[in-house]
Structure formats: C-alpha cells, structure tokens
Enzyme design. Structure first.
Site, mmCIF file in Angstrom:
data_model
loop_
_atom_site.group_PDB
_atom_site.id
_atom_site.type_symbol
_atom_site.label_atom_id
_atom_site.label_comp_id
_atom_site.label_asym_id
_atom_site.label_seq_id
_atom_site.Cartn_x
_atom_site.Cartn_y
_atom_site.Cartn_z
ATOM 1 N N ASN A 9 35.444 42.717 78.981
ATOM 2 C CA ASN A 9 36.373 43.478 78.325
ATOM 3 C C ASN A 9 37.237 44.284 79.609
ATOM 4 O O ASN A 9 36.707 45.344 79.913
ATOM 5 C CB ASN A 9 36.073 44.625 77.601
ATOM 6 C CG ASN A 9 37.398 45.240 76.753
ATOM 7 O OD1 ASN A 9 38.453 45.364 77.318
ATOM 8 N ND2 ASN A 9 36.843 46.328 76.012
ATOM 9 N N TRP A 10 38.309 43.787 80.193
ATOM 10 C CA TRP A 10 38.805 44.217 81.418
ATOM 11 C C TRP A 10 39.299 45.802 81.189
ATOM 12 O O TRP A 10 39.702 46.510 81.942
ATOM 13 C CB TRP A 10 39.752 43.717 82.059
ATOM 14 C CG TRP A 10 39.302 42.135 82.725
ATOM 15 C CD1 TRP A 10 38.130 41.767 82.654
ATOM 16 C CD2 TRP A 10 40.062 41.138 83.549
ATOM 17 N NE1 TRP A 10 37.927 40.543 83.107
ATOM 18 C CE2 TRP A 10 39.122 40.173 83.542
ATOM 19 C CE3 TRP A 10 41.157 40.960 83.697
ATOM 20 C CZ2 TRP A 10 39.258 38.995 84.347
ATOM 21 C CZ3 TRP A 10 41.509 39.718 84.366
ATOM 22 C CH2 TRP A 10 40.762 38.707 84.683
ATOM 23 N N LYS A 11 39.676 46.041 80.046
ATOM 24 C CA LYS A 11 40.353 47.215 79.501
ATOM 25 C C LYS A 11 41.584 47.604 80.310
ATOM 26 O O LYS A 11 42.310 46.459 80.496
ATOM 27 C CB LYS A 11 39.420 48.419 79.701
ATOM 28 C CG LYS A 11 38.020 48.347 78.916
ATOM 29 C CD LYS A 11 37.147 49.492 78.774
ATOM 30 C CE LYS A 11 35.867 49.053 78.194
ATOM 31 N NZ LYS A 11 34.960 50.155 77.861
ATOM 32 N N HIS A 96 37.732 48.276 68.706
ATOM 33 C CA HIS A 96 37.112 48.920 69.901
ATOM 34 C C HIS A 96 37.213 50.298 69.676
ATOM 35 O O HIS A 96 38.156 50.758 69.218
ATOM 36 C CB HIS A 96 37.713 48.330 71.216
ATOM 37 C CG HIS A 96 36.680 48.659 72.260
ATOM 38 N ND1 HIS A 96 36.683 50.052 72.770
ATOM 39 C CD2 HIS A 96 36.116 48.030 72.966
ATOM 40 C CE1 HIS A 96 35.599 50.115 74.071
ATOM 41 N NE2 HIS A 96 35.404 48.569 74.043
ATOM 42 N N GLU A 98 37.332 52.559 71.516
ATOM 43 C CA GLU A 98 38.338 53.433 72.249
ATOM 44 C C GLU A 98 39.795 53.260 71.402
ATOM 45 O O GLU A 98 40.478 54.177 71.662
ATOM 46 C CB GLU A 98 38.734 52.603 73.781
ATOM 47 C CG GLU A 98 37.390 53.252 74.718
ATOM 48 C CD GLU A 98 37.024 52.087 75.807
ATOM 49 O OE1 GLU A 98 38.055 51.374 76.144
ATOM 50 O OE2 GLU A 98 35.987 52.287 76.201
ATOM 51 N N GLU A 168 28.416 47.864 69.838
ATOM 52 C CA GLU A 168 28.938 48.834 70.872
ATOM 53 C C GLU A 168 28.565 50.395 70.401
ATOM 54 O O GLU A 168 29.367 50.782 70.072
ATOM 55 C CB GLU A 168 30.231 48.808 71.491
ATOM 56 C CG GLU A 168 30.670 47.362 72.041
ATOM 57 C CD GLU A 168 31.625 47.218 73.021
ATOM 58 O OE1 GLU A 168 31.625 46.521 74.026
ATOM 59 O OE2 GLU A 168 32.743 47.835 72.645
ATOM 60 N N GLY A 174 30.304 52.855 79.198
ATOM 61 C CA GLY A 174 31.051 53.487 80.376
ATOM 62 C C GLY A 174 29.955 54.740 80.788
ATOM 63 O O GLY A 174 30.394 55.573 81.575
ATOM 64 N N SER A 214 27.453 49.609 78.897
ATOM 65 C CA SER A 214 26.788 49.801 80.012
ATOM 66 C C SER A 214 25.753 48.531 80.523
ATOM 67 O O SER A 214 24.484 48.723 80.907
ATOM 68 C CB SER A 214 25.743 51.028 80.198
ATOM 69 O OG SER A 214 26.784 52.128 80.179
ATOM 70 N N GLY A 235 32.348 45.879 79.891
ATOM 71 C CA GLY A 235 33.309 46.539 80.449
ATOM 72 C C GLY A 235 33.249 46.474 81.907
ATOM 73 O O GLY A 235 33.595 45.717 82.558
ATOM 74 N N GLY A 236 32.735 47.553 82.293
ATOM 75 C CA GLY A 236 32.833 47.782 84.077
ATOM 76 C C GLY A 236 32.217 46.664 84.901
ATOM 77 O O GLY A 236 32.969 46.250 85.811
HETATM 78 P P1 13P Z 1 31.151 49.202 79.648
HETATM 79 O O1 13P Z 1 30.350 47.782 79.918
HETATM 80 O O2 13P Z 1 31.849 49.688 80.789
HETATM 81 O O3 13P Z 1 30.060 50.510 79.347
HETATM 82 O O4 13P Z 1 31.841 49.033 78.671
HETATM 83 C C1 13P Z 1 31.807 48.453 77.546
HETATM 84 C C2 13P Z 1 32.791 48.136 76.489
HETATM 85 O O5 13P Z 1 33.377 49.060 75.922
HETATM 86 C C3 13P Z 1 33.025 46.933 76.407
HETATM 87 O O6 13P Z 1 34.026 46.515 75.356
#
Ligand code: 13P
Length: 251
Positions: A9-11, A96, A98, A168, A174, A214, A235-236
């Site tokens: 998930n590149w966000k 998600h 967020e 999640e 994050g 994470s 994510g990251g």
């Molecule tokens: P991180 O891997 O950066 O914690 O993000 C997880 C995430 O929200 C994937 O959708």
C-alpha cells in the site's frame, strides 16, 4: 491451500514517474520470490495508467487504494470503480483505517463502495482493525466483528469468494510497533471463525487474511508462519523494492 499474498500500500507516496521506477524495481526482483506468492501493488490513482503495462508484463497485480461511493456523475474529485477497473487494476483497498479516521468512512459508505467494486470486476481488499484504546480495553474482538458483520456480511456468497481481508491494528500502522505473531494469529483465527458463521467453514477457509502494521523483512517470517496469516498488507516497506520482495520471500 489458501492463496498467499503480499500487497503493497504505497499510500500517498511517490510521483507517477517514481512509482513506475519502484514498480520496475519490484518486477526485476520478482523471480527471486516464491512463485506461489501473489504480489499486488496498491498505487495512487494517478499511477494506475503508468504502472499498468509493466505490472501486467511482470505478473504483478495492481490495486487502487479507494474508490468513489457513486457510480458516476457530479462528484468533483472522486474516482469511480469503473475508471479504476478500466486501467487494468484488479483490486481496490477499502476501509483502510486512514480512510475511516481522516475521511469519515463508515460501514454505510463502505457498503456502497464494495458493491461498486464488485459491479466493476474489482476484488476488494477490505481492512479491519482496532485502535490502541480499544485493544487496551479488551474490545478488539468486538470492534473487528462489527467491521465484518456490517460490511462483509452484506455480500453474496459469490462476492465473498473473491474477497481479501486485511487485519491492520491501528496502533501498529506506521508506528514501528508490530502485533506479535501470537496476537496476529489469535485475531486472524477469530476473523475466520466470524466469516464461517455467515459463509460456512469451507468458504472462510479459502479467504486470504493478510496482516498489516509495521510488517518488514525482519518480522514477516514469524508473522507469516502462523496458520491463519496468509500474507501482508505492507505500507512503508513496500516503498523499497528490496524490502517488499524480502517480505514476499519470508513465506
Ligand atoms: P505500515 O506498514 O507503514 O505500518 O502501514 C501498514 C498499512 O497501513 C498498510 O495498509
């Protein structure tokens, strides 16, 4: 055997040109990852067109990170499921944390988005997960159950057949704080049990349930070793091709 999936998930990161480079980096390393692990990249809308051909050539599936809750029309700034599907995407991340937190997405909105995703041939990656205070209060099972009952339970058995779920925990996203493998297994097994109540054990047993929060090369192997963890939503670490592929190799 359930499908194994590692989804990035590149966000809201990378320019379209940087995204193409990242995709190419993942594609170049893909042959080093186990061939039975499905790789998905969840890209911003602006990147869908640019990554389409290289992703298809490499056998990497593309996902959007959201879609509109209306089919088409006067909804300034929105992007429809049909537009996304027409650019070759196979998946859409929905619910998600967020989006729930910063954009006020509710189960009601998500039911509309899910229906439109399916109507346009997109498979949703539906995210669930509790916040820190909910876990500390021991409410995480209730929160996750409600997120599933209010949305997933509205699907037909056929729709359910192509659903991917991502658990999640919001406190792990994050933050560098990962759920322990035991915490992940406990709630993944719980989610599968809830799904079985509605769709039956056989269908629930086929549903991929990904862990997100994470997840990185150093902890993926332990988390993925658990029986009900079928991969990750990353994510990251998905922004670095080597790390993303290292996570796929953790199976
Ligand atoms: P991180 O891997 O950066 O914690 O993000 C997880 C995430 O929200 C994937 O959708």
């Amino acid at each position: 055997m359930r499908r194994k999936i590692v989804a990035g998930n590149w966000k809201m990161n990378t320019t379209p040109a940087e995204g193409v480079e990242l995709l190419k980096g993942v594609a170049a390393l893909k042959s080093t990852a186990p061939s039975d692990v499905e790789l998905i990249v969840g890209v911003p809308f602006t990147h869908l067109c640019g990554v389409k051909d290289a992703a298809a050539a490499a056998g990497i599936a593309v996902s959007a990170q959201n879609c509109a809750d209306h089919e088409s029309g006067a909804y300034t700034g929105e992007v429809s499921a049909k537009m996304i599907a027409s650019l070759g995407a196979k998946y859409v991340i929905l619910g998600h944390s967020e989006r729930r937190e910063y954009y006020g997405e509710t189960s009601e909105t998500l039911n509309k988005k899910m229906a439109l995703a399916y109507a346009n041939g997109l498979a949703p990656i539906y995210c669930v997960g509790e916040k820190l205070d909910e876990r500390e209060a021991g409410k995480h099972f209730d929160v996750v159950r409600a997120q599933i009952e209010e949305v997933v339970f509205q699907l037909t058995p056929e729709q359910f057949g192509s659903l991917v779920i991502a658990y999640e925990p919001v406190w792990a996203i994050g933050t560098g704080k990962t759920a322990t493998a035991e915490q992940a297994q406990e709630i993944h097994a719980f989610i599968r049990g809830v799904l079985a109540e509605k769709f039956g054990a056989a269908a629930a047993d086929k549903t991929p349930i990904l862990y997100g929060g994470s997840c990185k090369p150093s902890n993926a192997a332990e988390i993925f070793s658990k029986a009900d963890v079928d991969g990750g939503l990353i994510g990251g670490a998905s922004l670095v091709a080597d790390d993303f592929i290292a996570i796929a190799k953790a199976f």
